[in-house]
Write an enzyme that holds these catalytic residues in place. Sequence first.
Site, PDB file in Angstrom:
ATOM      1  N   HIS A 138       0.856  -1.186   0.000  1.00  0.00           N
ATOM      2  CA  HIS A 138       0.000   0.000   0.000  1.00  0.00           C
ATOM      3  C   HIS A 138       0.890   1.232   0.000  1.00  0.00           C
ATOM      4  O   HIS A 138       1.948   1.243   0.630  1.00  0.00           O
ATOM      5  CB  HIS A 138      -0.896   0.018   1.253  1.00  0.00           C
TER       6      HIS A 138
ATOM      7  N   ASP B 159      -8.047  -5.234   0.099  1.00  0.00           N
ATOM      8  CA  ASP B 159      -8.529  -6.105  -0.989  1.00  0.00           C
ATOM      9  C   ASP B 159      -8.181  -7.569  -0.794  1.00  0.00           C
ATOM     10  O   ASP B 159      -8.664  -8.423  -1.532  1.00  0.00           O
ATOM     11  CB  ASP B 159      -7.942  -5.617  -2.317  1.00  0.00           C
TER      12      ASP B 159
END
Length: 434
Positions: A312, A369
């Site tokens: 991320h 996700d």
Amino acid sequence: MTATNNKNSVTVTDNRTGHSWDMPILQGTCGPNVIDIRKLYSESGCFTYDPGFTSTGSCDSSITYIDGDEGILRHRGYSIEDLAAKSDFMEVCYLLLNGELPNQSEKSEFKNQITYHTMLHEQMQYFYRGFRRDSHPMAVMVGVVGALSAFYHDSTDIRDPHQRLIASHRLIAKMPTIAAYAYKYSIGQPFVYPQNNLSYAANFLHMTFSVPCEEYVASPALVRAMDRIFILHADHEQNASTSTVRIAGSSGANPFACIAAGIASLWGPAHGGANEAVLRMLQQIGHKDNIPAFIERAKDKNDPFRLMGFGHRVYKNYDPRASVMRESCHEVLTELGINDPLLELAMELERVALEDPYFTEKKLFPNVDFYSGIILRAMNFPTSMFTVLFALARTVGWVAQWKEMIEDPNHKISRPRQLYLGADAREFVPMDKR
Ligand code: SDX
């Protein structure tokens, strides 16, 4: 150039000329301070350079705060863990839009306002018929949401606060209907109209999975899981799709067009498209014996394969949403009596990756996700609908961020500059000389 940190400013010195400029340091409620460089170009003739905006604050905002090192996510000061456990999506929508949690009467009034706008103009159904049945539903979402401005002219004047409010409610209210219609169209089933007596999440499940021939009641556990998934995806600071919405809105484009732009940006596999990509990756890995080979591929710079759902830009710790999602995974699969081997595979993949220095040293952890696809698959959503659900939930975040920008009296059109590396001025070459 060198910079020195004075009390409330930084002095930037051009070592080639010895010229210096003071740039103020601005401090927020929490998080990193910012160096206000708005005068840098006019005073120094230089731009800053930050492709991908890894060190750039594009705006000030009061909506969402992320501490990537600590794995903290708060909406208007409330932790995502508290909101996921103690609130519901309608309350979170109100909170993101208005800055405070609603009291009971405010919540009831807001819910009624949203419910009132859940139906689509009847003619919009014809848009779906123009798509191939096997179109990716995200293509349908981009097209149909962009077309909303062709039907709701009375809420496109962004200078009118009332029209901004109506457009905001219409977008939040109609997204589940548009998404459910996209799914129904893809499987050749009739569209199911929204039911005003159902909650937001229950209404969406009803429009998606019910058929005219028989009664459909979504289990309370599934409704709660759907509502929680919406909360976890609602907003996330200045991510790629939110920045897309802000930049589109900065030109004065109508809110429907701005949200359609956000949907297009979210679709990418590096962003919201990752949930779909995670499931395809797990299916590709197939068995835990294959995990080491895929881990090696993810580490190989010459191999484009990446561990989807990992890493991320901001989180250099566990994404707090992934933790809540993993707990929900277990709850939903237990509730449905499903033993999905992909969940075991995902947990083993996470365990192996987090024991590998490549991932721990680069601070690559599971993100929102990584587990979401497994829940959605258990709830019978096709993989192609995963990013649609992300867009459905993120609409309130996009709208809240767009509203915050439009209501900022100092906002201006976003227009970044560049470092030009192309050809210098040169004479035109006629065809017979080329
Ligand atoms: C979302 O921004 C948001 O807030 C987004 C989001 C939201 O709610 O809006 O949180 C939603 O988009 C979550 C992210 C979903 N995407 C994925 O899961 C796709 C896989 N992840 C990667 O593509 C990547 O981690 C990104 C895009 C998420 C972040 O990329 P960055 O910040 O640009 O980091 P990077 O690509 O520079 O990676 C740093 C290093 C690189 O190695 P080096 O060049 O330093 O040697 O880490 C490596 C990368 O190669 N790396 C990975 C990896 N992610 C980064 N290596 C293997 N597998 C990965 N997943």
